[in-house]
Design an enzyme around this catalytic site. Structure first.
Site, PDB file in Angstrom:
ATOM      1  N   THR A 117       0.610  -1.239  -0.313  1.00  0.00           N
ATOM      2  CA  THR A 117      -0.122  -0.159   0.172  1.00  0.00           C
ATOM      3  C   THR A 117       0.647   1.809  -0.300  1.00  0.00           C
ATOM      4  O   THR A 117       2.382   1.056  -0.007  1.00  0.00           O
ATOM      5  CB  THR A 117      -0.710  -0.419   1.047  1.00  0.00           C
ATOM      6  OG1 THR A 117      -0.363   0.171   2.259  1.00  0.00           O
ATOM      7  CG2 THR A 117      -2.051  -1.102   1.464  1.00  0.00           C
TER       8      THR A 117
ATOM      9  N   LYS B 202     -15.670  15.817  10.917  1.00  0.00           N
ATOM     10  CA  LYS B 202     -16.627  16.255  12.250  1.00  0.00           C
ATOM     11  C   LYS B 202     -17.009  17.923  12.449  1.00  0.00           C
ATOM     12  O   LYS B 202     -16.070  18.024  13.120  1.00  0.00           O
ATOM     13  CB  LYS B 202     -16.510  15.871  13.190  1.00  0.00           C
ATOM     14  CG  LYS B 202     -15.859  13.912  13.134  1.00  0.00           C
ATOM     15  CD  LYS B 202     -14.838  13.605  13.938  1.00  0.00           C
ATOM     16  CE  LYS B 202     -14.589  11.688  13.212  1.00  0.00           C
ATOM     17  NZ  LYS B 202     -12.928  12.288  12.495  1.00  0.00           N
TER      18      LYS B 202
HETATM   19  P1  ADP Z   1      -3.781   3.636  -0.730  1.00  0.00           P
HETATM   20  O1  ADP Z   1      -3.862   4.707  -1.333  1.00  0.00           O
HETATM   21  O2  ADP Z   1      -3.448   3.748   1.116  1.00  0.00           O
HETATM   22  O3  ADP Z   1      -2.491   2.849  -1.344  1.00  0.00           O
HETATM   23  P2  ADP Z   1      -5.445   2.400  -2.352  1.00  0.00           P
HETATM   24  O4  ADP Z   1      -4.865   1.848  -3.661  1.00  0.00           O
HETATM   25  O5  ADP Z   1      -5.624   0.795  -2.007  1.00  0.00           O
HETATM   26  O6  ADP Z   1      -4.632   2.706  -1.071  1.00  0.00           O
HETATM   27  O7  ADP Z   1      -6.896   2.565  -1.735  1.00  0.00           O
HETATM   28  C1  ADP Z   1      -7.322   2.732  -1.547  1.00  0.00           C
HETATM   29  C2  ADP Z   1      -8.539   3.158  -1.051  1.00  0.00           C
HETATM   30  O8  ADP Z   1      -8.797   4.433  -2.125  1.00  0.00           O
HETATM   31  C3  ADP Z   1      -9.902   3.222  -0.877  1.00  0.00           C
HETATM   32  O9  ADP Z   1     -10.037   2.708   0.215  1.00  0.00           O
HETATM   33  C4  ADP Z   1     -11.214   4.569  -0.778  1.00  0.00           C
HETATM   34  O10 ADP Z   1     -10.761   5.322   0.382  1.00  0.00           O
HETATM   35  C5  ADP Z   1     -10.311   4.719  -1.230  1.00  0.00           C
HETATM   36  N1  ADP Z   1     -10.516   4.714  -3.156  1.00  0.00           N
HETATM   37  C6  ADP Z   1     -10.895   3.940  -4.002  1.00  0.00           C
HETATM   38  N2  ADP Z   1     -11.693   3.678  -5.029  1.00  0.00           N
HETATM   39  C7  ADP Z   1     -12.493   4.691  -4.653  1.00  0.00           C
HETATM   40  C8  ADP Z   1     -13.341   5.480  -5.629  1.00  0.00           C
HETATM   41  N3  ADP Z   1     -14.373   4.980  -6.332  1.00  0.00           N
HETATM   42  N4  ADP Z   1     -13.921   6.669  -4.654  1.00  0.00           N
HETATM   43  C9  ADP Z   1     -14.230   6.824  -3.392  1.00  0.00           C
HETATM   44  N5  ADP Z   1     -13.114   7.167  -2.219  1.00  0.00           N
HETATM   45  C10 ADP Z   1     -11.716   5.642  -3.053  1.00  0.00           C
END
Ligand code: ADP
Length: 545
Positions: free
Chosen positions: A186, A442
């Site tokens: 991640t 919030k």
């Molecule tokens: P990171 O950015 O920490 O590597 P990921 O790439 O796995 O994590 O991203 C996952 C997160 O991205 C989700 O938990 C969510 O918050 C956000 N996300 C992914 N797709 C969408 C979407 N279509 N709309 C809103 N948020 C999204």
């Protein structure tokens, strides 16, 4: 009594075998780092993946050893997807946009043995190689004559020279489908990155699901352009689903700017594209002023962060392209939900349909989801009540690699993965992300969705990008402000923008201020980095305080 059907392990090698046999002449087109366009077929891909598997055997790599990539979307990267995993090793796709220190940390944590990189990343590899003692072989993904003489990287070899002497005969080994196949860290916006370790089973099931009509709807009639990088969550699994369906593949290589992407879509008759909103922002920004249209593009899947409704409308109304809004996570391989309308919604008025299309969509079979309150009690699917979104399923993480299990047990003892997202689910099963739990604002005991505020701001014609964050407030706890970048040449005042919110959201949710910034910080996967924005605005005070 057990069923009496054949039990064949679900292996990634079976995908490439299938593609070779049934779609052998299917095309794979790549823009290379060198700038030229490379073309070959699934048959070539399969043969070269076997050569790579032989090269890995020759190197003495053991079963489950990790092989890393620092590479753009292209055919050699795809060969690694099949050659590395197919031969029983683990493909570790490293995100080159991470900080070099983080890259070294990840390579050490994964104990990568081989690292293959595109020449764009030579300076990066030169900077980190001495800090990566586990890597015993460095491979540059280029032709032999493109390798500079003195790189300072011990034993560096070009990929072509490495695999050239190897036979294209190779019997893919058969093993337990739960064997690890690939891994992805991640982006580590908080603390050190954590790795999801995918298996052959999870990847193959995800590939099936991703191809379904109400998911990505991929077929042998499509020409698919994954702009979403192969170095982050396996380009949403498209390389695997492509092999399963035999669609034509078009890889953009390093040229991710709007002009290059548009030209590739037109030249290769792309029907289907996938990427994060920021990429499409750049492409529409290139197309609109020039009055350009698409000749073949019909659908695009957009996810990774919330797709602004203004973008969905622009694609649909100005370009005749259907947007499929998708949601997922690294820990989910990544697909969780996709937004396609149901039969009964097809006759709804356009603005009603638009409200649905903004949502992140319906769960794919294989993803079980629910929203819960602070005590873990399940909340109703009424489209209004929001709660923490939990998921479970065969391509969802159970435990982080060398880490802990984040799962939460329910009363039946089943483990649920906490996504860190706050969401609503409506009676038709459409999930909508309100926010990441750490970004939700919030105010006076109520929550304000930063995504809602950003979506409204992005609908203003002068706004290029918007990021809403909460600022400390003595009475309300937090109040929202919105940071804005303007489109080139566009002008708008703070007051005009604040007025633009009137009537589009509840009065108390309207931001207290607009801050104009040069750029909104983006993370390694093109998402807004609100942590960095908050740092940048640490001396900011709300008006009147
Ligand atoms: P990171 O950015 O920490 O590597 P990921 O790439 O796995 O994590 O991203 C996952 C997160 O991205 C989700 O938990 C969510 O918050 C956000 N996300 C992914 N797709 C969408 C979407 N279509 N709309 C809103 N948020 C999204």
């Amino acid at each position: 009594m057990l069923g009496l059907m054949q039990s064949q392990p679900l292996l990634i090698s079976s995908l490439i075998e299938f593609a070779e046999r049934h779609h052998g002449d299917g095309e794979i087109v790549s823009r290379r780092v060198e700038g030229d366009i490379h073309r070959y077929t699934y048959r070539d891909l399969a043969a070269r993946s076997r050569q790579l598997a032989n090269a890995l055997d020759k190197e003495g790599l053991a079963f489950s050893d990790r092989v890393a990539t620092l590479a753009w979307n292209g055919y050699r990267h795809m060969e690694m997807y099949f050659g590395v995993s197919g031969s029983g090793r683990v493909l570790h796709t490293v995100n080159p946009r991470l900080h070099p220190e983080q890259i070294a940390w990840i390579v050490n944590h994964a104990e990568d043995q081989v690292l293959c990189f595109d020449m764009s990343f030579l300076p990066l590899v030169q900077a980190v190689h001495a800090k990566c003692p586990t890597v015993k072989k460095w491979v540059a993904l280029c032709d032999a004559d493109k390798l500079p003489a003195d790189t300072g990287i011990p034993g560096l070899i070009s990929y072509e020279a490495w695999i050239a002497p190897q036979s294209s005969e190779y019997a893919w080994p058969q093993f337990d489908e739960n064997t690890a196949s690939s891994m992805c860290y991640t982006s580590g916006t908080t603390g050190n990155p954590k790795a999801a370790l995918y298996s052959h089973r999870s990847t193959t099931l995800h590939a099936y699901a991703a191809a379904l009509p109400d998911v990505m709807c991929l077929s042998a009639r499509d020409a698919v352009l994954p702009v979403v990088p192969m170095f982050h969550v396996n380009a949403w699994g498209i390389p695997y689903s492509a092999a399963l369906t035999g669609c034509k593949l078009v890889y953009p290589g390093p040229a991710m700017d709007g002009k290059s992407i548009y030209e590739l879509i037109e030249a290769e008759k792309v029907t289907y594209a996938a990427g994060v909103p920021t990429v499409w922002q750049m492409m529409l920004g290139h197309m609109k002023p020039a009055g350009l249209k698409f000749s073949t593009l019909r659908r695009t899947v957009i996810g990774g962060s919330a797709c602004p409704p203004a973008m969905i409308a622009a694609f649909q109304d100005d370009f005749g392209v259907e947007v499929l809004h998708a949601w997922g996570m690294t820990e989910m391989s990544p697909l969780g939900t996709l937004c396609t309308l149901k039969n009964k919604q097809l006759d709804l008025p356009k603005d009603e349909q638009m409200k649905i299309r903004q949502k992140q969509g319906r769960a794919i079979f294989g993803v079980d989801m629910k929203i819960v309150d602070g005590n873990g009690s399940e909340l109703p699917w009424d489209g209004k009540t929001y709660g923490d979104l939990l998921v479970r399923g065969p391509w969802i993480l159970e435990t982080y690699y060398k880490g802990e299990s984040p799962l939460i047990e329910d009363a039946q003892g089943r483990g649920w993965f906490p996504t860190g997202d706050v969401a609503t689910i409506d009676a038709n099963g459409f999930m909508q992300i309100t926010d990441r739990s750490k970004d939700v604002i919030k105010s006076g005991g109520e929550w304000i969705s930063s995504i809602d505020i950003e979506n409204i701001a992005m609908a203003h014609p002068a706004v290029a990008m918007a990021a809403c964050i909460g600022m400390p407030h003595p009475k309300w706890d937090e109040r929202p402000i919105v940071a804005i970048t303007l489109k080139q040449g566009a002008e708008v005042t703070r007051e005009e923008l604040l007025q633009f919110f009137e009537g589009k959201t509840a009065k108390w949710q309207i931001p207290d201020d607009v801050v104009f910034v040069e750029a909104i910080p983006l993370g390694a996967t093109g998402k807004m980095l609100k942590t960095r924005l908050r740092e940048q605005l640490k001396d900011y005070r709300l008006p009147g305080l």
